[in-house]
Design a protein around this motif. Structure first.
Motif, PDB file in Angstrom:
ATOM      1  N   MET A   1       0.932  -1.205  -0.030  1.00 25.86           N
ATOM      2  CA  MET A   1       0.138   0.171   0.087  1.00 25.86           C
ATOM      3  C   MET A   1       1.023   1.337  -0.065  1.00 25.86           C
ATOM      4  O   MET A   1       1.801   1.326   0.872  1.00 25.86           O
ATOM      5  CB  MET A   1      -0.822  -0.030   1.040  1.00 25.86           C
ATOM      6  CG  MET A   1      -1.685   1.122   1.724  1.00 25.86           C
ATOM      7  SD  MET A   1      -2.426   1.071   2.951  1.00 25.86           S
ATOM      8  CE  MET A   1      -4.163   1.410   2.171  1.00 25.86           C
ATOM      9  N   ARG A   2       0.598   2.037  -1.064  1.00 25.63           N
ATOM     10  CA  ARG A   2       1.385   3.274  -1.069  1.00 25.63           C
ATOM     11  C   ARG A   2       0.436   4.356  -0.548  1.00 25.63           C
ATOM     12  O   ARG A   2      -0.636   4.647  -1.008  1.00 25.63           O
ATOM     13  CB  ARG A   2       1.777   3.456  -2.438  1.00 25.63           C
ATOM     14  CG  ARG A   2       2.940   2.460  -2.555  1.00 25.63           C
ATOM     15  CD  ARG A   2       3.599   2.817  -4.028  1.00 25.63           C
ATOM     16  NE  ARG A   2       4.253   1.710  -4.471  1.00 25.63           N
ATOM     17  CZ  ARG A   2       5.433   1.575  -4.853  1.00 25.63           C
ATOM     18  NH1 ARG A   2       6.007   2.856  -5.262  1.00 25.63           N
ATOM     19  NH2 ARG A   2       6.071   0.585  -5.324  1.00 25.63           N
ATOM     20  N   LEU A   3       1.212   5.519   0.217  1.00 24.91           N
ATOM     21  CA  LEU A   3       0.276   6.690   0.605  1.00 24.91           C
ATOM     22  C   LEU A   3       0.916   7.730   0.046  1.00 24.91           C
ATOM     23  O   LEU A   3       2.247   7.867   0.172  1.00 24.91           O
ATOM     24  CB  LEU A   3       0.238   6.573   2.298  1.00 24.91           C
ATOM     25  CG  LEU A   3      -0.370   5.463   2.763  1.00 24.91           C
ATOM     26  CD1 LEU A   3      -0.027   5.852   4.539  1.00 24.91           C
ATOM     27  CD2 LEU A   3      -1.641   5.371   2.724  1.00 24.91           C
ATOM     28  N   ASP A   4       0.410   8.897  -0.313  1.00 25.71           N
ATOM     29  CA  ASP A   4       0.876  10.290  -0.585  1.00 25.71           C
ATOM     30  C   ASP A   4       1.093  10.844   0.813  1.00 25.71           C
ATOM     31  O   ASP A   4       0.884  10.341   1.965  1.00 25.71           O
ATOM     32  CB  ASP A   4       0.004  10.821  -1.606  1.00 25.71           C
ATOM     33  CG  ASP A   4      -1.291  11.320  -0.947  1.00 25.71           C
ATOM     34  OD1 ASP A   4      -1.545  11.722   0.248  1.00 25.71           O
ATOM     35  OD2 ASP A   4      -2.256  11.610  -1.709  1.00 25.71           O
ATOM     36  N   SER A   5       1.921  11.949   0.697  1.00 29.95           N
ATOM     37  CA  SER A   5       2.247  12.786   1.832  1.00 29.95           C
ATOM     38  C   SER A   5       1.214  12.998   2.743  1.00 29.95           C
ATOM     39  O   SER A   5       1.293  13.384   3.963  1.00 29.95           O
ATOM     40  CB  SER A   5       3.207  13.926   1.249  1.00 29.95           C
ATOM     41  OG  SER A   5       2.626  14.864   0.759  1.00 29.95           O
ATOM     42  N   ARG A   6      -0.142  13.510   2.125  1.00 27.46           N
ATOM     43  CA  ARG A   6      -1.204  14.130   2.798  1.00 27.46           C
ATOM     44  C   ARG A   6      -1.598  12.847   3.636  1.00 27.46           C
ATOM     45  O   ARG A   6      -2.055  12.990   4.730  1.00 27.46           O
ATOM     46  CB  ARG A   6      -2.173  14.784   1.865  1.00 27.46           C
ATOM     47  CG  ARG A   6      -3.401  15.142   2.723  1.00 27.46           C
ATOM     48  CD  ARG A   6      -4.478  15.574   1.516  1.00 27.46           C
ATOM     49  NE  ARG A   6      -4.778  14.550   0.690  1.00 27.46           N
ATOM     50  CZ  ARG A   6      -5.620  13.365   0.583  1.00 27.46           C
ATOM     51  NH1 ARG A   6      -6.031  13.416   2.005  1.00 27.46           N
ATOM     52  NH2 ARG A   6      -6.083  12.665  -0.183  1.00 27.46           N
ATOM     53  N   GLN A   7      -1.841  11.694   3.095  1.00 27.62           N
ATOM     54  CA  GLN A   7      -1.993  10.511   3.686  1.00 27.62           C
ATOM     55  C   GLN A   7      -1.359  10.049   4.715  1.00 27.62           C
ATOM     56  O   GLN A   7      -1.973   9.764   5.826  1.00 27.62           O
ATOM     57  CB  GLN A   7      -2.492   9.443   2.492  1.00 27.62           C
ATOM     58  CG  GLN A   7      -3.620   9.769   1.636  1.00 27.62           C
ATOM     59  CD  GLN A   7      -3.785   8.497   0.510  1.00 27.62           C
ATOM     60  OE1 GLN A   7      -2.592   8.259   0.141  1.00 27.62           O
ATOM     61  NE2 GLN A   7      -4.998   8.253   0.161  1.00 27.62           N
ATOM     62  N   GLU A   8      -0.112  10.035   4.509  1.00 31.35           N
ATOM     63  CA  GLU A   8       0.972   9.544   5.570  1.00 31.35           C
ATOM     64  C   GLU A   8       0.688  10.448   6.544  1.00 31.35           C
ATOM     65  O   GLU A   8       0.960   9.989   8.079  1.00 31.35           O
ATOM     66  CB  GLU A   8       2.285   9.697   4.969  1.00 31.35           C
ATOM     67  CG  GLU A   8       3.351   9.368   5.722  1.00 31.35           C
ATOM     68  CD  GLU A   8       3.383   8.114   6.523  1.00 31.35           C
ATOM     69  OE1 GLU A   8       3.871   7.678   7.517  1.00 31.35           O
ATOM     70  OE2 GLU A   8       2.907   6.924   5.714  1.00 31.35           O
ATOM     71  N   ALA A   9       0.557  12.009   6.674  1.00 29.38           N
ATOM     72  CA  ALA A   9       0.803  12.817   7.708  1.00 29.38           C
ATOM     73  C   ALA A   9      -0.795  12.482   8.424  1.00 29.38           C
ATOM     74  O   ALA A   9      -0.660  12.666   9.638  1.00 29.38           O
ATOM     75  CB  ALA A   9       0.566  14.258   6.946  1.00 29.38           C
ATOM     76  N   ALA A  10      -1.712  12.187   7.940  1.00 29.37           N
ATOM     77  CA  ALA A  10      -3.059  12.048   8.587  1.00 29.37           C
ATOM     78  C   ALA A  10      -3.001  10.574   9.256  1.00 29.37           C
ATOM     79  O   ALA A  10      -3.463  10.591  10.688  1.00 29.37           O
ATOM     80  CB  ALA A  10      -4.209  11.852   7.520  1.00 29.37           C
ATOM     81  N   LEU A  11      -2.378   9.735   8.637  1.00 32.57           N
ATOM     82  CA  LEU A  11      -2.330   8.445   9.410  1.00 32.57           C
ATOM     83  C   LEU A  11      -1.295   8.456  10.686  1.00 32.57           C
ATOM     84  O   LEU A  11      -1.490   8.177  11.723  1.00 32.57           O
ATOM     85  CB  LEU A  11      -1.641   7.314   8.425  1.00 32.57           C
ATOM     86  CG  LEU A  11      -1.488   5.848   8.988  1.00 32.57           C
ATOM     87  CD1 LEU A  11      -2.591   5.365   9.613  1.00 32.57           C
ATOM     88  CD2 LEU A  11      -0.711   5.156   7.887  1.00 32.57           C
ATOM     89  N   GLN A  12      -0.267   9.502  10.517  1.00 35.70           N
ATOM     90  CA  GLN A  12       0.656   9.727  11.538  1.00 35.70           C
ATOM     91  C   GLN A  12      -0.165  10.207  12.581  1.00 35.70           C
ATOM     92  O   GLN A  12       0.114  10.058  13.891  1.00 35.70           O
ATOM     93  CB  GLN A  12       1.722  10.534  11.010  1.00 35.70           C
ATOM     94  CG  GLN A  12       3.026  10.827  12.166  1.00 35.70           C
ATOM     95  CD  GLN A  12       3.906   9.560  12.402  1.00 35.70           C
ATOM     96  OE1 GLN A  12       4.128   8.838  11.724  1.00 35.70           O
ATOM     97  NE2 GLN A  12       4.217   9.548  13.921  1.00 35.70           N
ATOM     98  N   ALA A  13      -0.994  11.448  12.256  1.00 34.75           N
ATOM     99  CA  ALA A  13      -1.612  12.143  13.388  1.00 34.75           C
ATOM    100  C   ALA A  13      -2.668  11.140  14.218  1.00 34.75           C
ATOM    101  O   ALA A  13      -2.710  11.180  15.281  1.00 34.75           O
ATOM    102  CB  ALA A  13      -2.323  13.100  12.804  1.00 34.75           C
ATOM    103  N   VAL A  14      -3.326  10.311  13.507  1.00 34.95           N
ATOM    104  CA  VAL A  14      -4.265   9.238  14.081  1.00 34.95           C
ATOM    105  C   VAL A  14      -3.467   8.221  15.001  1.00 34.95           C
ATOM    106  O   VAL A  14      -3.760   7.957  16.156  1.00 34.95           O
ATOM    107  CB  VAL A  14      -4.865   8.556  13.017  1.00 34.95           C
ATOM    108  CG1 VAL A  14      -5.722   7.480  13.592  1.00 34.95           C
ATOM    109  CG2 VAL A  14      -5.926   9.439  12.207  1.00 34.95           C
ATOM    110  N   ALA A  15      -2.302   7.806  14.465  1.00 33.16           N
ATOM    111  CA  ALA A  15      -1.482   6.973  15.137  1.00 33.16           C
ATOM    112  C   ALA A  15      -0.822   7.634  16.680  1.00 33.16           C
ATOM    113  O   ALA A  15      -1.195   7.027  17.626  1.00 33.16           O
ATOM    114  CB  ALA A  15      -0.059   6.478  14.382  1.00 33.16           C
TER     115      ALA A  15
END
Length: 55
Positions: A1-15
């Protein structure tokens, strides 16, 4: 699964939020996530939802 930078930032915040809810203990948060995922998978299995193939 590949995430763009916006998705990665959102995932990081949730984590980070999830870990904070577990008093900063990442192992405790991971264990909770494993349990939650297990419950969700059981519910999907009961509904007959097919699993995605592992990549």
């Amino acid at each position: 699964m590949r995430l763009d930078s916006r998705q990665e930032a959102a995932l990081q915040a949730v984590a980070e939020n999830f870990i904070a809810q577990h008093k900063g203990d990442p192992v405790k948060a991971l264990k909770e996530m494993i349990v939650l995922n297990g419950h969700l998978q059981e519910r999907l299995d009961a509904l007959g939802v097919p699993r995605k193939a592992a990549r």
